[in-house]
Design an enzyme around this catalytic site. Structure first.
Site, PDB file in Angstrom:
ATOM      1  CE1 TYR A 132      -4.219   1.325   0.508  1.00 42.67           C
ATOM      2  CE2 TYR A 132      -3.354   2.257   2.653  1.00 42.67           C
ATOM      3  CZ  TYR A 132      -4.531   2.139   1.748  1.00 42.67           C
ATOM      4  OH  TYR A 132      -5.672   2.823   1.503  1.00 42.67           O
ATOM      5  CG  HIS A 146      -4.323   4.350  -3.089  1.00 40.46           C
ATOM      6  ND1 HIS A 146      -5.498   4.401  -4.095  1.00 40.46           N
ATOM      7  CD2 HIS A 146      -4.569   3.251  -2.393  1.00 40.46           C
ATOM      8  CE1 HIS A 146      -6.108   3.265  -3.794  1.00 40.46           C
ATOM      9  NE2 HIS A 146      -5.793   2.530  -2.793  1.00 40.46           N
ATOM     10  CD  GLU A 177      -1.776  -2.787  -6.470  1.00 37.74           C
ATOM     11  OE1 GLU A 177      -0.807  -3.650  -6.075  1.00 37.74           O
ATOM     12  OE2 GLU A 177      -2.964  -2.936  -6.038  1.00 37.74           O
ATOM     13  CG  ASP A 195      -5.168  -5.924  -6.127  1.00 35.38           C
ATOM     14  OD1 ASP A 195      -5.621  -7.043  -6.439  1.00 35.38           O
ATOM     15  OD2 ASP A 195      -4.992  -5.323  -5.074  1.00 35.38           O
ATOM     16  CD  GLN A 216     -11.077  -1.958  -0.552  1.00 39.41           C
ATOM     17  OE1 GLN A 216     -11.353  -1.744  -1.598  1.00 39.41           O
ATOM     18  NE2 GLN A 216     -10.124  -1.368   0.055  1.00 39.41           N
ATOM     19  CB  SER A 273      -4.841 -10.124  -9.271  1.00 38.77           C
ATOM     20  OG  SER A 273      -5.811  -9.932  -8.017  1.00 38.77           O
ATOM     21  CB  THR A 308      -3.533   2.195  -5.719  1.00 36.39           C
ATOM     22  OG1 THR A 308      -4.426   0.825  -5.766  1.00 36.39           O
ATOM     23  CG2 THR A 308      -3.913   2.646  -7.118  1.00 36.39           C
TER      24      THR A 308
HETATM   25 CA    CA Z   1      -4.142  -3.439  -4.241  1.00 35.45          CA
END
Ligand code: CA
Length: 437
Positions: free
Chosen positions: A140, A145, A212, A244, A251, A268, A370
């Site tokens: 991450y 992001h 990504e 992804d 979520q 993915s 991301t």
């Molecule tokens: Ca991701």
């Protein structure tokens, strides 16, 4: 410390004419690896190297026996249905094969006649997963992001206090990763509207992509042994483009307290080509941490990481709707960003992942997270571009999107440029959304 060698020389040209054309993703300075076979055949998949608009068939190269020492051992290992064994050999072997291939593909090479028979047009091939991915971890690493998504999910508390200390990640699902061309059904699951008392079940309404990079581990480490940051990149075979896919409504309901689960593990997609860490040497940049931010703990700090730990890998994302396809209109570009903005480097991800003794195996993959840049227009997801679904994005043909619709194809591309060096590219990763089952 120099990462540059003769294989990066801008003046090198190949006897494969298409490799010398301006703007090609695959000049002789790149030499990325994939697993391929001729389309519509029952041939076995095997390793290949991109050169111009061709694939160099490593089965033919291996059988020709024109290399020696580590390079021949490496090409023999790459003549397989997955590249894990080749990736496990380590830097000396990867580098020896790269040098041997670079010399053999150069203009004037004594091997031209032999290798001319080893070329297959990229237009005539299909690809498979380049390796078996045993484990996949998603990081991450874009603070932009993390901050803008945090604002949408937690307006009062966007960036959690651990972010600037810990390279945040979670263990993803490897079984649903597939190669470019993947088509998947819109996932179904539980969602809960903010004003609803109870959740409901049905097809995802907020389907998204994430722009990504995938980072493939080569040589692994023993369980219980950490990889020091100074040696971290010796374990990194190379990079691919990585989409992804994410179900934002699933979520939002499921992610607390243990993180994303069914919102991420339905699909993915990776690009077929793995660009090696060595090929990326000219596009390294300094990594720095703002003085007002916490500085990394000792196990995440090194001179080499400060001097050249970041990579300026530029990426963009395009959307092709079903209507565009029917009308034969070009895809609309949605955004563009670069991995150079990453808050954490690959070396820091590797050092952090193993600091507790966790073991990597050859072919394991890390997602970069991301890669959104500092500007709103550089966001790497629709969640950010549409400001949480509040503002529709108008496409070139007048259609609008807040999130992905059935039939949408998402295309991601990547490339690197630096003064004094040739441009290299990653090709693309493409995937298509099918209706829910
Ligand atoms: Ca991701």
């Amino acid at each position: 410390m120099s990462f540059i060698n003769e294989t990066h020389d801008i003046n090198l040209t190949s006897w494969v004419a298409s490799a010398n054309q301006a703007g090609t993703d695959f000049p002789i300075q790149n030499l990325p690896f994939a697993v391929f076979r001729r389309k519509d055949t029952n041939e076995e998949f095997r390793g290949g190297v991109a050169i111009g608009d061709q694939v160099l068939d490593l089965a033919v190269v291996a059988q020709a026996g024109i290399f020696s020492g580590e390079a021949q051992v490496a090409v023999d290992a790459a003549n397989a249905q997955v590249l894990n064994e080749f990736m496990s050999l380590g830097q000396a072997y990867w580098s020896a094969l790269r040098l041997a291939l670079s010399r053999a593909l150069r203009e004037g090479s004594e091997h031209q006649a032999t290798l001319a028979n080893a070329l297959v047009a990229q237009a005539d091939v299909e690809y498979a997963m380049p390796c078996h991915i045993g484990d996949y971890t998603d990081f991450y690493t874009s603070v932009y992001h993390a901050t803008s998504v945090g604002k949408l999910f937690r307006p009062d508390n966007p960036l959690l206090p651990n972010y600037k200390w810990v390279p945040i990640g979670y263990h993803g699902r490897a079984s649903s990763i597939d190669v470019s061309g993947q088509a998947f059904h819109r996932p179904k699951g539980q969602t809960k509207a903010p004003d609803a008392d109870t959740p409901s079940f049905g097809p995802c309404k907020r389907l998204d992509y994430e722009l990504e990079l995938g980072i493939y581990l080569g040589k692994g480490n023993e369980l219980g042994e950490q990889i020091a940051i100074e040696n971290a990149e010796d374990h990194v075979f190379g990079f691919c483009l990585f989409n992804d896919w994410s179900a934002r409504d699933l979520q939002a309901w499921e992610y607390q307290p243990l993180g994303p689960f069914l919102s991420k593990n339905f699909a993915s997609t990776v690009s077929p080509w793995i660009v090696t860490t060595e090929a990326l040497a000219p596009y390294r940049t300094q990594w720095h941490r703002d003085a007002q931010d916490p500085q990394p703990m000792a196990y995440l700090e090194s001179t080499r990481n400060r001097e050249a730990g970041a990579f300026d890998i530029q990426m963009d994302v395009l959307l092709e709707t079903e209507k565009m396809r029917e009308a034969q209109q070009p895809a609309t570009k949605l955004s563009e960003s670069s991995f150079k903005h990453s808050y954490w480097t690959v070396a820091q991800m590797v050092a952090h992942h193993t600091v507790n003794g966790c073991n990597f195996q050859p072919g394991d993959m890390l997602g970069s997270g991301t890669q959104s840049g500092p500007e709103h227009e550089e966001a790497g997801s629709l969640l950010e571009l549409s400001r949480g679904g509040k503002e529709a994005i108008t496409l070139a043909n007048g259609e609008e999107r807040k999130f992905l619709e059935d039939g949408d194809k998402v295309i991601m591309r990547g490339w690197c440029e630096a003064d004094g060096f040739n441009r290299i590219g990653f090709g693309s990763v493409e995937g298509t959304v099918l209706p829910a089952k």
